[in-house]
Design a protein around this motif. Structure first.
Motif, PDB file in Angstrom:
ATOM      1  N   LEU A  98       0.837  -1.206   0.000  1.00 46.97           N
ATOM      2  CA  LEU A  98       0.000   0.000   0.000  1.00 46.97           C
ATOM      3  C   LEU A  98       0.872   1.257   0.000  1.00 46.97           C
ATOM      4  N   LEU A  99       1.977   1.212   0.744  1.00 48.61           N
ATOM      5  CA  LEU A  99       2.902   2.354   0.760  1.00 48.61           C
ATOM      6  C   LEU A  99       3.560   2.547  -0.597  1.00 48.61           C
ATOM      7  N   ASP A 100       3.874   1.456  -1.273  1.00 50.97           N
ATOM      8  CA  ASP A 100       4.407   1.567  -2.634  1.00 50.97           C
ATOM      9  C   ASP A 100       3.413   2.265  -3.548  1.00 50.97           C
ATOM     10  N   THR A 101       2.148   1.891  -3.399  1.00 46.29           N
ATOM     11  CA  THR A 101       1.113   2.521  -4.220  1.00 46.29           C
ATOM     12  C   THR A 101       1.018   4.018  -3.904  1.00 46.29           C
ATOM     13  N   LEU A 102       1.102   4.342  -2.611  1.00 46.44           N
ATOM     14  CA  LEU A 102       1.063   5.759  -2.225  1.00 46.44           C
ATOM     15  C   LEU A 102       2.254   6.506  -2.804  1.00 46.44           C
ATOM     16  N   GLY A 103       3.437   5.867  -2.749  1.00 47.28           N
ATOM     17  CA  GLY A 103       4.626   6.494  -3.318  1.00 47.28           C
ATOM     18  C   GLY A 103       4.466   6.775  -4.803  1.00 47.28           C
TER      19      GLY A 103
END
Lengths: 175, 183
Positions: free
Chosen positions: A32-37
Motif C-alpha cells: 500500500l505504501l508503494d502505491t502511495l509512493g
C-alpha cells in the motif's frame, strides 16, 4: 517504482539485503505504501521537470564567483597622496616622541601638585600639533591659530586674578 | 552522465532530473503536503545539486544517489521546521496531515490512500523518514543507511516497526465512524 519486493519478508531476500520476519499484514502495508509512493510521484504537475531543469541548469557552472572588486580609485594627484602620507608620518613621529618623553620623566608622585602641572596634557597636545604643522604644509596656519588661543587664555586669566581656581582642591588628600 | 552534467551538458542534466526529480518531489510532497511547496523544494534541491556538480562541491564519487537524497532530506527538514514555526507543532510529530492538495479520493482505494497519509503524518519524524525514503524515494536500505547515517539493521527494524504502527493507526482510523470524525 515498486519497492515492496525489497521489503524484508520470509523466503525472499532481494538485493542482498538481510530479512526480518514479516507477516502478511506488514507486506500488505508495504504494498500500500508503494502505491502511495507512486501516487505521490505521479502528482507532479505538468511541466514539472521542465521547470526544475530551467531553474537549475544555469547553476551547473557552479556558484558564480564574486568578481574581484579591486578598483583603482581615480588619480587624485600626487600632491594629495603625499599630504596624507606626510600627515600619517607626522602623527607616528609625534606619538613616538611623546612616549619617549613620558618614559624619560619616570614615575611621578601623585602627591606633588607641580607634577600634575608639568604633565599637563594640553601642553603635550599643543606641542604635538605644532610638530605636525612643521611636517605638513596642509597644517600651515595652525601655529597662528594656536598663538591666538594662548593670547585669549592669557587675557581671560588676567581678567579674573582673584577668583579661586581648582588649585586648593588639588591639595586635598581626598583627591 | 554526472561528469557530462557537471560540464553543462544539457541532455545529461535533463536525464538526471528525469531520473530523480519525481522521487524527490514525492518525498517533499509527503512531508510538506502541497504540490506547490513540493515543487519549490525540489527545484531548490536541484539548484544545490547543480551548483555542487558544476563547481567542486561534489566529492562523493560513486554515491550520487545517496548524496542527492541527503541534500533533499536536509532541505525537506528545513522546510518542515519552517512550517512548524508558522503553523505550530502538530501532535505525534507530523506537521502536515493527509491530503492537503485538495485531491479528494473518490474510490475506496483512494480513500484508503488518504487514511494511509493520515497515519503517516502521525508517525515520529525518524520513522516517517525511513518509510518515505523507502516507498516514496524508492531507495534501497543500503542507500538509506548512507543517507541517514544509521546501521542497516537499525533501519530494517525501524521500517518493520513503522509499518506495524501504520497498520495499527489505520485500523484505528478505520474504526472511527463519520460521526466520531465530525465530532
Amino acid at each position: 517504482m515498486s519497492t515492496s519486493d525489497n521489503v524484508p519478508h520470509q523466503g525472499h531476500r532481494p538485493c542482498g539485503e538481510p530479512d526480518l520476519p514479516a507477516d502478511a499484514e506488514v507486506l500488505a502495508m508495504a504494498e500500500l505504501l508503494d502505491t502511495l509512493g507512486e501516487h505521490e510521484r505521479a502528482a507532479a504537475p505538468v511541466g514539472f521537470e521542465e521547470r526544475v531543469v530551467a531553474a537549475s541548469r544555469g547553476r551547473l557552472e557552479g556558484p558564480r564567483p564574486i568578481p574581484l572588486s579591486v578598483q583603482r580609485t581615480p588619480q587624485r594627484g600626487s600632491g594629495a597622496w603625499l599630504a596624507g602620507a606626510r600627515l600619517a608620518a607626522s602623527v607616528s613621529l609625534i606619538g613616538a616622541a611623546a612616549a619617549v618623553w613620558v618614559a624619560s620623566r619616570g614615575p611621578v608622585s601623585s602627591s606633588r601638585p607641580d607634577a600634575m602641572a608639568a604633565a599637563d596634557p594640553d601642553e603635550v597636545a599643543v606641542e604635538a600639533l605644532l610638530a605636525a604643522a612643521s611636517f605638513d604644509s596642509s597644517l600651515s596656519g595652525l601655529d597662528y591659530e594656536i598663538d591666538l588661543l594662548f593670547a585669549d587664555t592669557a587675557t581671560f586669566d588676567a581678567s579674573a586674578p582673584d577668583e579661586p581656581g581648582i588649585d586648593p582642591l588639588l591639595e586635598e588628600d581626598s583627591l | 552522465m554526472l561528469e557530462a552534467a557537471g560540464r553543462g551538458d544539457d541532455a545529461a542534466w535533463r536525464e538526471l532530473v528525469r531520473l530523480y526529480g519525481r522521487r524527490v518531489f514525492a518525498l517533499a510532497k509527503s512531508r510538506c503536503g502541497s504540490v506547490e511547496m513540493a515543487e519549490e523544494v525540489t527545484q531548490s534541491v536541484f539548484v544545490t545539486v547543480a551548483e555542487k556538480l558544476g563547481g567542486s562541491g561534489y566529492t562523493e564519487r560513486g554515491r550520487f544517489e545517496s548524496w542527492l537524497f541527503r541534500v533533499a532530506m536536509n532541505r525537506i527538514r528545513d522546510e518542515a521546521r519552517r512550517t512548524r514555526r508558522r503553523a505550530g507543532e502538530t501532535p505525534a510529530g507530523g506537521f502536515i496531515a493527509a491530503t492537503s492538495d485538495g485531491d479528494l479520493p473518490d474510490g475506496e482505494h483512494e480513500r484508503e490512500l488518504g487514511r494511509l497519509r493520515e497515519a503517516l503524518a502521525q508517525l515520529s519524524d525518524v520513522d516517517r523518514e525511513v518509510v518515505e525514503l523507502r516507498h516514496h524515494g524508492g531507495m534501497s536500505f543500503k542507500q538509506m543507511a548512507e543517507v541517514l547515517g544509521e546501521p542497516l539493521g537499525t533501519l530494517l527494524a525501524r521500517h518493520h516497526r513503522a509499518l506495524r504502527k501504520l497498520k495499527a493507526l489505520m485500523e484505528g482510523t478505520l474504526r472511527r465512524t463519520p460521526a466520531e470524525v465530525d465530532g
